[in-house]
Design a protein around this motif. Structure first.
Motif, PDB file in Angstrom:
ATOM      1  N   TRP A 107       0.678  -1.261  -0.143  1.00 44.76           N
ATOM      2  CA  TRP A 107      -0.395  -0.021  -0.184  1.00 44.76           C
ATOM      3  C   TRP A 107       1.164   1.050   0.260  1.00 44.76           C
ATOM      4  CZ3 TRP A 107      -3.935  -1.361   4.364  1.00 44.76           C
ATOM      5  CH2 TRP A 107      -4.504  -2.639   3.837  1.00 44.76           C
ATOM      6  N   VAL A 108       0.256   1.829  -0.959  1.00 44.18           N
ATOM      7  CA  VAL A 108       1.531   3.742  -0.988  1.00 44.18           C
ATOM      8  C   VAL A 108       0.678   4.810  -1.316  1.00 44.18           C
ATOM      9  CG1 VAL A 108       3.546   4.862  -2.819  1.00 44.18           C
ATOM     10  CG2 VAL A 108       3.080   2.106  -2.280  1.00 44.18           C
ATOM     11  N   SER A 109       0.834   5.652  -0.757  1.00 40.17           N
ATOM     12  CA  SER A 109      -0.398   6.578   0.202  1.00 40.17           C
ATOM     13  C   SER A 109       0.458   7.884  -0.285  1.00 40.17           C
ATOM     14  CB  SER A 109      -1.151   6.462   0.986  1.00 40.17           C
ATOM     15  OG  SER A 109      -1.675   7.897   1.000  1.00 40.17           O
ATOM     16  N   PRO A 110      -0.062   9.067  -0.774  1.00 36.23           N
ATOM     17  CA  PRO A 110       0.814   9.848  -0.042  1.00 36.23           C
ATOM     18  C   PRO A 110       0.288  10.529   0.865  1.00 36.23           C
ATOM     19  CG  PRO A 110      -0.937  10.196  -2.218  1.00 36.23           C
ATOM     20  CD  PRO A 110      -1.331   9.069  -1.822  1.00 36.23           C
ATOM     21  N   LEU A 142       1.662  -7.728   4.032  1.00 36.53           N
ATOM     22  CA  LEU A 142       1.687  -6.296   4.009  1.00 36.53           C
ATOM     23  C   LEU A 142       2.819  -5.177   3.861  1.00 36.53           C
ATOM     24  CD1 LEU A 142      -0.345  -3.791   2.573  1.00 36.53           C
ATOM     25  CD2 LEU A 142      -1.011  -3.824   5.013  1.00 36.53           C
ATOM     26  N   ALA A 143       3.230  -4.984   2.766  1.00 37.36           N
ATOM     27  CA  ALA A 143       4.478  -3.642   3.372  1.00 37.36           C
ATOM     28  C   ALA A 143       3.448  -2.260   3.086  1.00 37.36           C
ATOM     29  CB  ALA A 143       5.476  -3.830   2.663  1.00 37.36           C
ATOM     30  N   VAL A 144       4.158  -1.401   3.681  1.00 36.73           N
ATOM     31  CA  VAL A 144       3.315   0.169   3.915  1.00 36.73           C
ATOM     32  C   VAL A 144       4.345   1.463   3.043  1.00 36.73           C
ATOM     33  CG1 VAL A 144       1.654  -0.440   5.592  1.00 36.73           C
ATOM     34  CG2 VAL A 144       3.565   0.503   6.514  1.00 36.73           C
ATOM     35  N   MET A 145       4.039   2.202   2.489  1.00 38.13           N
ATOM     36  CA  MET A 145       5.307   2.686   1.974  1.00 38.13           C
ATOM     37  C   MET A 145       4.155   4.386   2.318  1.00 38.13           C
ATOM     38  SD  MET A 145       7.124   1.040  -0.516  1.00 38.13           S
ATOM     39  CE  MET A 145       7.704  -0.592  -1.098  1.00 38.13           C
ATOM     40  N   GLN A 146       5.242   5.852   1.849  1.00 37.65           N
ATOM     41  CA  GLN A 146       4.509   6.885   1.566  1.00 37.65           C
ATOM     42  C   GLN A 146       4.940   7.878   1.184  1.00 37.65           C
ATOM     43  OE1 GLN A 146       4.205   8.251   5.937  1.00 37.65           O
ATOM     44  NE2 GLN A 146       4.329  10.298   4.833  1.00 37.65           N
ATOM     45  N   MET A 169      -3.773  -8.516   8.193  1.00 32.88           N
ATOM     46  CA  MET A 169      -2.870  -8.657   7.547  1.00 32.88           C
ATOM     47  C   MET A 169      -1.971  -8.504   8.060  1.00 32.88           C
ATOM     48  SD  MET A 169      -4.185  -6.119   4.272  1.00 32.88           S
ATOM     49  CE  MET A 169      -3.050  -7.336   3.232  1.00 32.88           C
ATOM     50  N   ILE A 170      -0.345  -9.207   8.297  1.00 35.21           N
ATOM     51  CA  ILE A 170       0.591  -9.730   8.445  1.00 35.21           C
ATOM     52  C   ILE A 170       1.961  -8.239   8.111  1.00 35.21           C
ATOM     53  CG2 ILE A 170       3.359 -11.765   8.766  1.00 35.21           C
ATOM     54  CD1 ILE A 170       0.963 -13.308   8.100  1.00 35.21           C
ATOM     55  N   THR A 171       1.638  -7.955   8.714  1.00 31.94           N
ATOM     56  CA  THR A 171       1.860  -6.593   8.142  1.00 31.94           C
ATOM     57  C   THR A 171       3.985  -6.658   8.508  1.00 31.94           C
ATOM     58  OG1 THR A 171      -0.199  -5.174   8.356  1.00 31.94           O
ATOM     59  CG2 THR A 171       2.437  -3.824   7.962  1.00 31.94           C
ATOM     60  N   ILE A 172       4.567  -6.367   7.983  1.00 34.02           N
ATOM     61  CA  ILE A 172       5.731  -6.625   7.667  1.00 34.02           C
ATOM     62  C   ILE A 172       6.697  -5.344   9.043  1.00 34.02           C
ATOM     63  CG2 ILE A 172       6.134  -8.161   6.073  1.00 34.02           C
ATOM     64  CD1 ILE A 172       7.728  -5.351   4.930  1.00 34.02           C
ATOM     65  N   PRO A 173       7.593  -5.056   9.566  1.00 32.10           N
ATOM     66  CA  PRO A 173       8.504  -4.395  10.351  1.00 32.10           C
ATOM     67  C   PRO A 173       8.889  -3.219  10.116  1.00 32.10           C
ATOM     68  CG  PRO A 173       9.461  -6.629  11.052  1.00 32.10           C
ATOM     69  CD  PRO A 173       8.474  -6.921   9.896  1.00 32.10           C
ATOM     70  N   ASN A 174       9.503  -3.509   8.444  1.00 37.18           N
ATOM     71  CA  ASN A 174      10.347  -2.374   7.424  1.00 37.18           C
ATOM     72  C   ASN A 174       8.930  -1.630   6.977  1.00 37.18           C
ATOM     73  OD1 ASN A 174      12.318  -0.748   6.307  1.00 37.18           O
ATOM     74  ND2 ASN A 174      13.731  -2.090   6.156  1.00 37.18           N
ATOM     75  N   GLN A 175       8.798  -0.277   6.219  1.00 40.94           N
ATOM     76  CA  GLN A 175       8.674   0.556   6.004  1.00 40.94           C
ATOM     77  C   GLN A 175       9.740   1.704   4.970  1.00 40.94           C
ATOM     78  OE1 GLN A 175       5.767   2.084   9.177  1.00 40.94           O
ATOM     79  NE2 GLN A 175       7.427   3.842   9.335  1.00 40.94           N
ATOM     80  N   SER A 176       8.832   2.091   3.936  1.00 38.91           N
ATOM     81  CA  SER A 176       9.662   3.407   3.514  1.00 38.91           C
ATOM     82  C   SER A 176       8.482   4.875   3.665  1.00 38.91           C
ATOM     83  CB  SER A 176       9.681   3.139   2.342  1.00 38.91           C
ATOM     84  OG  SER A 176       9.764   4.062   0.978  1.00 38.91           O
ATOM     85  N   SER A 177       9.176   5.459   2.774  1.00 37.29           N
ATOM     86  CA  SER A 177       8.512   6.917   3.916  1.00 37.29           C
ATOM     87  C   SER A 177      10.069   8.110   2.340  1.00 37.29           C
ATOM     88  CB  SER A 177       8.671   7.558   4.678  1.00 37.29           C
ATOM     89  OG  SER A 177       8.086   9.104   4.825  1.00 37.29           O
ATOM     90  N   VAL A 178       9.289   8.349   1.677  1.00 38.33           N
ATOM     91  CA  VAL A 178       9.643   9.006   0.321  1.00 38.33           C
ATOM     92  C   VAL A 178       9.482  10.489   0.695  1.00 38.33           C
ATOM     93  CG1 VAL A 178      10.100   9.481  -1.103  1.00 38.33           C
ATOM     94  CG2 VAL A 178      10.073   7.274  -1.054  1.00 38.33           C
ATOM     95  N   PRO A 179      10.176  11.769   1.309  1.00 37.18           N
ATOM     96  CA  PRO A 179       9.744  13.367   1.380  1.00 37.18           C
ATOM     97  C   PRO A 179      10.854  13.917   0.646  1.00 37.18           C
ATOM     98  CG  PRO A 179      12.501  12.488   2.601  1.00 37.18           C
ATOM     99  CD  PRO A 179      11.864  11.025   2.222  1.00 37.18           C
ATOM    100  N   MET A 180       9.911  15.722  -0.008  1.00 41.46           N
ATOM    101  CA  MET A 180      10.208  15.612  -0.862  1.00 41.46           C
ATOM    102  C   MET A 180      10.050  14.510  -1.938  1.00 41.46           C
ATOM    103  SD  MET A 180      12.721  18.630  -0.010  1.00 41.46           S
ATOM    104  CE  MET A 180      13.861  17.221   1.663  1.00 41.46           C
ATOM    105  N   ALA A 181       9.148  14.144  -2.225  1.00 38.60           N
ATOM    106  CA  ALA A 181       8.633  13.060  -3.741  1.00 38.60           C
ATOM    107  C   ALA A 181       9.004  13.373  -4.874  1.00 38.60           C
ATOM    108  CB  ALA A 181       7.555  12.625  -3.706  1.00 38.60           C
ATOM    109  N   TYR A 182       9.079  15.084  -5.495  1.00 41.37           N
ATOM    110  CA  TYR A 182       9.450  15.776  -6.598  1.00 41.37           C
ATOM    111  C   TYR A 182      11.252  15.375  -6.877  1.00 41.37           C
ATOM    112  CZ  TYR A 182      10.654  19.648  -2.767  1.00 41.37           C
ATOM    113  OH  TYR A 182      11.087  20.137  -2.414  1.00 41.37           O
TER     114      TYR A 182
END
Length: 248
Positions: A107-110, A142-146, A169-182
């Protein structure tokens, strides 16, 4: 459900092959017995033409394919608001079918107004906890990112974790957050090389490992005492009596 023509396999120039390892079931001490590769569904939370959450979703798709997975990305264009129509709407049926097909999800959300977007939440809200005896999300990894337009934040991924837990869901420990995506994606929508990209690789690698570990064991892992009680004939009969159901 034909495989869509997506640019998942159009190169991964940032990867350093000397350090890249494709996770396999044998690495977990288990001989592979599966009839197909692990299956991943990716949801993203924006409808913009230049959508950084879609770009990040596509980067995840490329990596998951490179790691041996089958990948589908759901595009939410045309998906109605929850409860604005019935569940037999074609886009709702497409989403639910993909969720049932999947063994893991991303799941990837702004981040908008300090949280996930309505587009992202609508997709999750259309996925029921159960539909008859079928559970479209329970036991899946499940992996989560933003992505965000400003400084580093974890508001959206934290909310996605709450939702993932609620959806069992089995949500994994790691995650990704991308700041200033532009700054992190080029004109073609490809993510630039750097530590933020490396973190996305880490997340996808961990997701594949957890999926290999839990796939085909998920029903056992999420089997619950309370639900077994609910399914007992005596309990079902008591519920039927309570609501006035006439046995025939």
């Amino acid at each position: 459900m034909d495989k869509p023509l997506e640019p998942y396999s159009d190169g991964l120039s940032h990867l350093v092959d000397a350090h890249f390892v494709v996770p396999t079931a044998s690495d977990l001490g288990d001989v592979s017995r599966f009839a197909h590769p692990p299956r991943f569904l990716i949801l993203y939370g924006s409808l913009r033409d230049r959508s950084f959450s879609r770009f990040l979703a596509q980067e995840a798709a490329r990596l998951l394919e490179r790691m041996g997975g089958e990948v589908r990305i759901f595009h939410a264009h045309g998906l109605p608001l929850p409860d604005d129509t019935t569940a037999d709407h074609p886009k709702v049926q497409e989403l639910r079918a993909l969720s049932l097909w999947s063994e893991g999800q991303v799941w990837v959300s702004p981040e908008r107004h300090g949280n996930l977007t309505g587009v992202m939440k609508s997709q999750i809200d259309w996925l029921p906890l159960s539909e008859g005896s079928v559970r479209p999300t329970q036991g899946r990894t499940l992996a989560v990112m933003q992505v965000s337009g400003g400084s580093q934040s974890f508001n959206a991924v934290n909310s996605l974790r709450v939702l993932g837990r609620w959806m069992r869901m089995i949500t994994i420990p790691n995650q990704s957050s991308v700041p200033m995506a532009y700054r992190e994606f080029d004109e073609a929508g490809r993510m630039r090389e750097g530590p933020l990209y490396d973190r996305v690789v880490d997340v996808c690698e961990e997701l594949v490992k957890f999926t290999l570990l839990t796939r085909e064991r998920a029903e056992y892992l999420v089997d619950r005492y309370s639900e077994r009680k609910e399914r007992a004939p005596a309990r079902l009969g008591a519920v039927a009596d309570d609501i006035g159901f006439v046995k025939r």
